[in-house]
Design a protein around this motif. Structure first.
Motif, PDB file in Angstrom:
ATOM      1  N   ASN A 116      74.634  32.211  21.301  1.00  0.00           N
ATOM      2  CA  ASN A 116      75.143  30.902  21.679  1.00  0.00           C
ATOM      3  C   ASN A 116      76.437  30.619  20.921  1.00  0.00           C
ATOM      4  OD1 ASN A 116      75.400  28.405  22.809  1.00  0.00           O
ATOM      5  ND2 ASN A 116      73.629  27.501  21.798  1.00  0.00           N
ATOM      6  N   LYS A 117      77.451  31.417  21.233  1.00  0.00           N
ATOM      7  CA  LYS A 117      78.742  31.268  20.561  1.00  0.00           C
ATOM      8  C   LYS A 117      79.456  30.020  21.053  1.00  0.00           C
ATOM      9  CE  LYS A 117      79.071  36.120  19.742  1.00  0.00           C
ATOM     10  NZ  LYS A 117      79.852  37.206  19.352  1.00  0.00           N
ATOM     11  N   ARG A 118      80.508  29.660  20.350  1.00  0.00           N
ATOM     12  CA  ARG A 118      81.326  28.516  20.776  1.00  0.00           C
ATOM     13  C   ARG A 118      81.825  28.765  22.191  1.00  0.00           C
ATOM     14  NH1 ARG A 118      83.749  25.638  15.849  1.00  0.00           N
ATOM     15  NH2 ARG A 118      82.713  26.719  14.158  1.00  0.00           N
ATOM     16  N   LEU A 119      82.062  27.687  22.902  1.00  0.00           N
ATOM     17  CA  LEU A 119      82.562  27.825  24.266  1.00  0.00           C
ATOM     18  C   LEU A 119      83.951  28.455  24.252  1.00  0.00           C
ATOM     19  CD1 LEU A 119      81.524  24.395  25.834  1.00  0.00           C
ATOM     20  CD2 LEU A 119      80.343  26.569  25.962  1.00  0.00           C
ATOM     21  N   ASP A 122      88.198  29.314  28.558  1.00  0.00           N
ATOM     22  CA  ASP A 122      87.939  29.249  29.999  1.00  0.00           C
ATOM     23  C   ASP A 122      86.778  28.316  30.321  1.00  0.00           C
ATOM     24  OD1 ASP A 122      90.023  30.960  30.572  1.00  0.00           O
ATOM     25  OD2 ASP A 122      88.748  32.754  30.738  1.00  0.00           O
ATOM     26  N   GLU A 123      85.704  28.376  29.516  1.00  0.00           N
ATOM     27  CA  GLU A 123      84.561  27.467  29.722  1.00  0.00           C
ATOM     28  C   GLU A 123      84.980  26.011  29.502  1.00  0.00           C
ATOM     29  OE1 GLU A 123      80.633  30.061  28.494  1.00  0.00           O
ATOM     30  OE2 GLU A 123      82.011  29.470  26.886  1.00  0.00           O
ATOM     31  N   GLN A 124      85.782  25.790  28.473  1.00  0.00           N
ATOM     32  CA  GLN A 124      86.259  24.435  28.193  1.00  0.00           C
ATOM     33  C   GLN A 124      87.136  23.913  29.331  1.00  0.00           C
ATOM     34  OE1 GLN A 124      88.090  25.095  24.351  1.00  0.00           O
ATOM     35  NE2 GLN A 124      86.283  24.320  23.265  1.00  0.00           N
ATOM     36  N   LEU A 125      88.014  24.774  29.847  1.00  0.00           N
ATOM     37  CA  LEU A 125      88.879  24.372  30.961  1.00  0.00           C
ATOM     38  C   LEU A 125      88.066  24.082  32.219  1.00  0.00           C
ATOM     39  CD1 LEU A 125      91.911  26.801  30.470  1.00  0.00           C
ATOM     40  CD2 LEU A 125      91.885  24.310  30.158  1.00  0.00           C
ATOM     41  N   ALA A 126      87.014  24.884  32.455  1.00  0.00           N
ATOM     42  CA  ALA A 126      86.163  24.658  33.625  1.00  0.00           C
ATOM     43  C   ALA A 126      85.467  23.297  33.523  1.00  0.00           C
ATOM     44  CB  ALA A 126      85.130  25.775  33.744  1.00  0.00           C
ATOM     45  N   ILE A 127      85.000  22.955  32.353  1.00  0.00           N
ATOM     46  CA  ILE A 127      84.353  21.655  32.148  1.00  0.00           C
ATOM     47  C   ILE A 127      85.346  20.531  32.416  1.00  0.00           C
ATOM     48  CG2 ILE A 127      83.391  20.102  30.385  1.00  0.00           C
ATOM     49  CD1 ILE A 127      82.094  22.676  29.148  1.00  0.00           C
ATOM     50  N   ARG A 128      86.582  20.685  31.930  1.00  0.00           N
ATOM     51  CA  ARG A 128      87.595  19.651  32.126  1.00  0.00           C
ATOM     52  C   ARG A 128      88.011  19.527  33.596  1.00  0.00           C
ATOM     53  NH1 ARG A 128      87.154  20.587  27.149  1.00  0.00           N
ATOM     54  NH2 ARG A 128      88.024  19.360  25.471  1.00  0.00           N
ATOM     55  N   PHE A 142      79.939  16.550  25.653  1.00  0.00           N
ATOM     56  CA  PHE A 142      79.438  17.363  26.763  1.00  0.00           C
ATOM     57  C   PHE A 142      79.262  18.816  26.326  1.00  0.00           C
ATOM     58  CE2 PHE A 142      79.701  20.006  30.509  1.00  0.00           C
ATOM     59  CZ  PHE A 142      78.950  19.322  31.448  1.00  0.00           C
ATOM     60  N   GLU A 143      80.255  19.343  25.607  1.00  0.00           N
ATOM     61  CA  GLU A 143      80.193  20.729  25.127  1.00  0.00           C
ATOM     62  C   GLU A 143      79.052  20.918  24.135  1.00  0.00           C
ATOM     63  OE1 GLU A 143      84.133  21.560  23.636  1.00  0.00           O
ATOM     64  OE2 GLU A 143      85.010  21.302  25.640  1.00  0.00           O
TER      65      GLU A 143
END
Length: 186
Positions: A116-119, A122-128, A142-143
């Motif tokens: 369970n590494k830090r996001l 790309d994952e952060q951009l997808a959430i945004r 959210f993260e």
């Protein structure tokens, strides 16, 4: 030092202690103890009483080892100081109840080990992009929630255990790391 047959993994906060009792490589029991008090000092007194009683309970009598998530400074010096006080109360009370071996692990160490590494960026951009126009604090929250849910899923897959509390899931993750890295914890 050899890994014990039983140990308790602890995720502590200023308001509670989440635990996972590991016995012979399996999660035997999980739970959460809430602390009462009008200020941090009253909570520390309550913490000491409850933790000492906890380790004197028949289920924990032959448990002389704990692994606790190490205090790290994130954003608030006050919270870090309060958490250090609570953890001192936990360790002192556990020692009075017969715990002799205390290990520690940093949050990022056990989280990375669990998978369970830090996001990623790309994952952060997808959430945004899926949630436009939110505040930075909303995205951060959210993260955090996303990673907590991922910890719950990983524990369910690894141990076939359904956990519905984020802190208890974290205690299980701490224990999973300790189970496989006992020499680094102590």
């Amino acid at each position: 030092m050899n890994k014990p047959a039983k140990f308790v993994a602890i995720d502590a906060s200023t308001t509670s202690l989440a635990f996972a009792l590991f016995s012979f490589g399996e999660i035997e029991l999980v739970g959460k103890i809430k602390f009462d008090g009008s200020d941090i000092y009253q909570k520390c007194i309550d913490t000491s009483k409850k933790v000492q009683a906890f380790f004197k309970h028949p289920l924990f009598l032959n448990t002389d080892s704990i692994v606790i998530e190490h205090t790290v400074f994130m954003n608030s010096p006050k919270t870090a100081a309060d958490l250090a006080l609570v953890q001192g109360s936990i360790i002192g009370a556990a020692g009075l109840a017969g715990v002799t071996t205390i290990g520690k692990v940093s949050p990022i160490t056990w989280q990375n080990y669990l998978g369970n590494k830090r996001l990623t960026k790309d994952e952060q951009l997808a959430i945004r992009s899926q949630n436009p126009g939110k505040s930075d604090s909303w995205y951060k929250s959210f993260e955090r929630d996303f990673r907590k849910k991922r910890t719950i899923k990983l524990i369910e897959v690894i141990y076939d255990k359904t956990i519905d509390d984020y802190d208890v899931a974290d205690a299980c993750g701490i224990g999973h790391w300790a189970l496989n890295n006992w020499d680094k914890a102590i």
